[in-house]
Scaffold this motif. Structure first.
Motif, PDB file in Angstrom:
ATOM      1  N   CYS A   1     -16.032  -0.879  11.493  1.00  0.00           N
ATOM      2  CA  CYS A   1     -14.668  -0.472  11.148  1.00  0.00           C
ATOM      3  C   CYS A   1     -14.427   0.939  11.644  1.00  0.00           C
ATOM      4  O   CYS A   1     -15.356   1.683  11.945  1.00  0.00           O
ATOM      5  N   ALA A   2     -13.155   1.294  11.716  1.00  0.00           N
ATOM      6  CA  ALA A   2     -12.769   2.658  12.081  1.00  0.00           C
ATOM      7  C   ALA A   2     -11.416   2.945  11.463  1.00  0.00           C
ATOM      8  O   ALA A   2     -10.643   2.023  11.190  1.00  0.00           O
ATOM      9  N   ARG A   3     -11.152   4.210  11.234  1.00  0.00           N
ATOM     10  CA  ARG A   3      -9.830   4.601  10.756  1.00  0.00           C
ATOM     11  C   ARG A   3      -8.950   4.881  11.971  1.00  0.00           C
ATOM     12  O   ARG A   3      -9.341   5.633  12.868  1.00  0.00           O
ATOM     13  N   LYS A   4      -7.791   4.286  11.992  1.00  0.00           N
ATOM     14  CA  LYS A   4      -6.854   4.464  13.095  1.00  0.00           C
ATOM     15  C   LYS A   4      -6.523   5.950  13.274  1.00  0.00           C
ATOM     16  O   LYS A   4      -6.531   6.462  14.395  1.00  0.00           O
ATOM     17  N   SER A   5      -6.271   6.649  12.181  1.00  0.00           N
ATOM     18  CA  SER A   5      -5.916   8.066  12.267  1.00  0.00           C
ATOM     19  C   SER A   5      -7.046   8.899  12.865  1.00  0.00           C
ATOM     20  O   SER A   5      -6.803   9.815  13.659  1.00  0.00           O
ATOM     21  N   VAL A   6      -8.277   8.573  12.523  1.00  0.00           N
ATOM     22  CA  VAL A   6      -9.426   9.310  13.058  1.00  0.00           C
ATOM     23  C   VAL A   6      -9.589   9.026  14.545  1.00  0.00           C
ATOM     24  O   VAL A   6      -9.835   9.942  15.343  1.00  0.00           O
ATOM     25  N   LEU A   7      -9.434   7.772  14.951  1.00  0.00           N
ATOM     26  CA  LEU A   7      -9.542   7.434  16.374  1.00  0.00           C
ATOM     27  C   LEU A   7      -8.456   8.127  17.191  1.00  0.00           C
ATOM     28  O   LEU A   7      -8.727   8.660  18.273  1.00  0.00           O
TER      29      LEU A   7
ATOM     30  N   LYS B   1     -23.093   5.889  20.082  1.00  0.00           N
ATOM     31  CA  LYS B   1     -22.594   6.838  19.080  1.00  0.00           C
ATOM     32  C   LYS B   1     -21.521   7.748  19.660  1.00  0.00           C
ATOM     33  O   LYS B   1     -21.437   8.934  19.339  1.00  0.00           O
ATOM     34  N   SER B   2     -20.675   7.179  20.508  1.00  0.00           N
ATOM     35  CA  SER B   2     -19.624   7.935  21.174  1.00  0.00           C
ATOM     36  C   SER B   2     -18.272   7.812  20.490  1.00  0.00           C
ATOM     37  O   SER B   2     -17.320   8.457  20.921  1.00  0.00           O
ATOM     38  N   ILE B   3     -18.170   6.992  19.479  1.00  0.00           N
ATOM     39  CA  ILE B   3     -16.884   6.732  18.844  1.00  0.00           C
ATOM     40  C   ILE B   3     -17.042   6.818  17.321  1.00  0.00           C
ATOM     41  O   ILE B   3     -18.038   6.338  16.783  1.00  0.00           O
ATOM     42  N   PRO B   4     -16.081   7.429  16.636  1.00  0.00           N
ATOM     43  CA  PRO B   4     -16.178   7.479  15.167  1.00  0.00           C
ATOM     44  C   PRO B   4     -15.979   6.090  14.567  1.00  0.00           C
ATOM     45  O   PRO B   4     -14.999   5.415  14.877  1.00  0.00           O
ATOM     46  N   HIS B   5     -16.922   5.667  13.749  1.00  0.00           N
ATOM     47  CA  HIS B   5     -16.864   4.330  13.152  1.00  0.00           C
ATOM     48  C   HIS B   5     -17.718   4.309  11.886  1.00  0.00           C
ATOM     49  O   HIS B   5     -18.452   5.260  11.617  1.00  0.00           O
ATOM     50  N   PHE B   6     -17.613   3.228  11.141  1.00  0.00           N
ATOM     51  CA  PHE B   6     -18.431   3.043   9.938  1.00  0.00           C
ATOM     52  C   PHE B   6     -18.505   1.555   9.636  1.00  0.00           C
ATOM     53  O   PHE B   6     -17.631   0.788  10.055  1.00  0.00           O
ATOM     54  N   PRO B   7     -19.549   1.120   8.940  1.00  0.00           N
ATOM     55  CA  PRO B   7     -19.650  -0.297   8.587  1.00  0.00           C
ATOM     56  C   PRO B   7     -19.040  -0.584   7.220  1.00  0.00           C
ATOM     57  O   PRO B   7     -19.069   0.261   6.324  1.00  0.00           O
ATOM     58  N   ILE B   8     -18.482  -1.744   7.090  1.00  0.00           N
ATOM     59  CA  ILE B   8     -18.173  -2.330   5.793  1.00  0.00           C
ATOM     60  C   ILE B   8     -18.924  -3.648   5.808  1.00  0.00           C
ATOM     61  O   ILE B   8     -18.532  -4.583   6.512  1.00  0.00           O
ATOM     62  N   GLY B   9     -20.032  -3.684   5.097  1.00  0.00           N
ATOM     63  CA  GLY B   9     -20.940  -4.828   5.194  1.00  0.00           C
ATOM     64  C   GLY B   9     -21.511  -4.863   6.602  1.00  0.00           C
ATOM     65  O   GLY B   9     -22.067  -3.886   7.080  1.00  0.00           O
TER      66      GLY B   9
ATOM     67  N   PRO C   1       0.831  -1.204   0.000  1.00  0.00           N
ATOM     68  CA  PRO C   1       0.000   0.000   0.000  1.00  0.00           C
ATOM     69  C   PRO C   1       0.865   1.254   0.000  1.00  0.00           C
ATOM     70  O   PRO C   1       1.921   1.288   0.616  1.00  0.00           O
ATOM     71  N   ALA C   2       0.417   2.263  -0.699  1.00  0.00           N
ATOM     72  CA  ALA C   2       1.139   3.528  -0.749  1.00  0.00           C
ATOM     73  C   ALA C   2       1.062   4.224   0.598  1.00  0.00           C
ATOM     74  O   ALA C   2       0.079   4.081   1.328  1.00  0.00           O
ATOM     75  N   ILE C   3       2.108   4.968   0.914  1.00  0.00           N
ATOM     76  CA  ILE C   3       2.112   5.733   2.151  1.00  0.00           C
ATOM     77  C   ILE C   3       0.941   6.708   2.096  1.00  0.00           C
ATOM     78  O   ILE C   3       0.725   7.391   1.104  1.00  0.00           O
ATOM     79  N   GLY C   4       0.185   6.777   3.187  1.00  0.00           N
ATOM     80  CA  GLY C   4      -0.973   7.647   3.238  1.00  0.00           C
ATOM     81  C   GLY C   4      -2.246   7.002   2.699  1.00  0.00           C
ATOM     82  O   GLY C   4      -3.288   7.610   2.695  1.00  0.00           O
ATOM     83  N   SER C   5      -2.160   5.748   2.250  1.00  0.00           N
ATOM     84  CA  SER C   5      -3.353   5.084   1.735  1.00  0.00           C
ATOM     85  C   SER C   5      -4.224   4.608   2.890  1.00  0.00           C
ATOM     86  O   SER C   5      -3.782   4.527   4.030  1.00  0.00           O
ATOM     87  N   LEU C   6      -5.445   4.280   2.573  1.00  0.00           N
ATOM     88  CA  LEU C   6      -6.370   3.784   3.590  1.00  0.00           C
ATOM     89  C   LEU C   6      -6.041   2.368   4.042  1.00  0.00           C
ATOM     90  O   LEU C   6      -6.435   1.967   5.134  1.00  0.00           O
ATOM     91  N   ALA C   7      -5.341   1.614   3.221  1.00  0.00           N
ATOM     92  CA  ALA C   7      -5.114   0.195   3.500  1.00  0.00           C
ATOM     93  C   ALA C   7      -4.547  -0.058   4.892  1.00  0.00           C
ATOM     94  O   ALA C   7      -4.986  -0.961   5.593  1.00  0.00           O
ATOM     95  N   GLY C   8      -3.597   0.726   5.325  1.00  0.00           N
ATOM     96  CA  GLY C   8      -3.003   0.514   6.645  1.00  0.00           C
ATOM     97  C   GLY C   8      -3.697   1.283   7.742  1.00  0.00           C
ATOM     98  O   GLY C   8      -3.313   1.192   8.902  1.00  0.00           O
ATOM     99  N   ASP C   9      -4.715   2.060   7.386  1.00  0.00           N
ATOM    100  CA  ASP C   9      -5.377   2.927   8.353  1.00  0.00           C
ATOM    101  C   ASP C   9      -6.704   2.367   8.852  1.00  0.00           C
ATOM    102  O   ASP C   9      -7.197   2.780   9.884  1.00  0.00           O
ATOM    103  N   ILE C  10      -7.275   1.422   8.139  1.00  0.00           N
ATOM    104  CA  ILE C  10      -8.588   0.901   8.514  1.00  0.00           C
ATOM    105  C   ILE C  10      -8.451  -0.266   9.484  1.00  0.00           C
ATOM    106  O   ILE C  10      -7.698  -1.199   9.244  1.00  0.00           O
ATOM    107  N   LEU C  11      -9.197  -0.182  10.575  1.00  0.00           N
ATOM    108  CA  LEU C  11      -9.277  -1.265  11.554  1.00  0.00           C
ATOM    109  C   LEU C  11     -10.582  -2.007  11.282  1.00  0.00           C
ATOM    110  O   LEU C  11     -11.653  -1.395  11.269  1.00  0.00           O
ATOM    111  N   TYR C  12     -10.488  -3.304  11.035  1.00  0.00           N
ATOM    112  CA  TYR C  12     -11.655  -4.120  10.715  1.00  0.00           C
ATOM    113  C   TYR C  12     -12.096  -4.903  11.947  1.00  0.00           C
ATOM    114  O   TYR C  12     -11.365  -5.757  12.431  1.00  0.00           O
ATOM    115  N   GLY C  13     -13.253  -4.599  12.457  1.00  0.00           N
ATOM    116  CA  GLY C  13     -13.835  -5.341  13.563  1.00  0.00           C
ATOM    117  C   GLY C  13     -13.563  -4.718  14.919  1.00  0.00           C
ATOM    118  O   GLY C  13     -12.597  -3.968  15.115  1.00  0.00           O
TER     119      GLY C  13
END
Length: 74
Positions: free
Chosen positions: A54-60, A42-50, A5-17
């Motif tokens: 999931c959550a972005r590490k950088s956002v958390l 609704k106290s934590i930033p998150h989003f579903p994939i299916g 994954p390219a530096i700054g890409s989402l691939a290493g930033d997304i936490l699954y589960g």
């Protein structure tokens, strides 16, 4: 073999589960129930994939930093 994954890409930033999110926030996947509670209230930033939460590490990390700064001022 897929390219790295390219530096700054989402691939290493997304936490699954909730396990992965709990590992980041609490240092243990055993705390996943706390993550589900935060999500339900609704106290934590998150989003579903299916059906997977999931959550972005950088956002958390930014969200935690904002909380720390807010408490420090209060």
């Amino acid at each position: 073999m897929s390219p790295a994954p390219a530096i700054g890409s989402l691939a290493g930033d997304i936490l699954y589960g909730a396990d992965a999110i709990a590992e980041l926030m609490y240092g243990s996947k055993d705390c996943r129930r706390a993550i589900y509670n935060l999500i339900q209230s609704k106290s934590i930033p998150h989003f579903p994939i299916g059906t997977t939460v999931c959550a972005r590490k950088s956002v958390l990390l930014a969200w935690i930093g904002d909380d720390v700064r807010r408490v420090g001022r209060g």
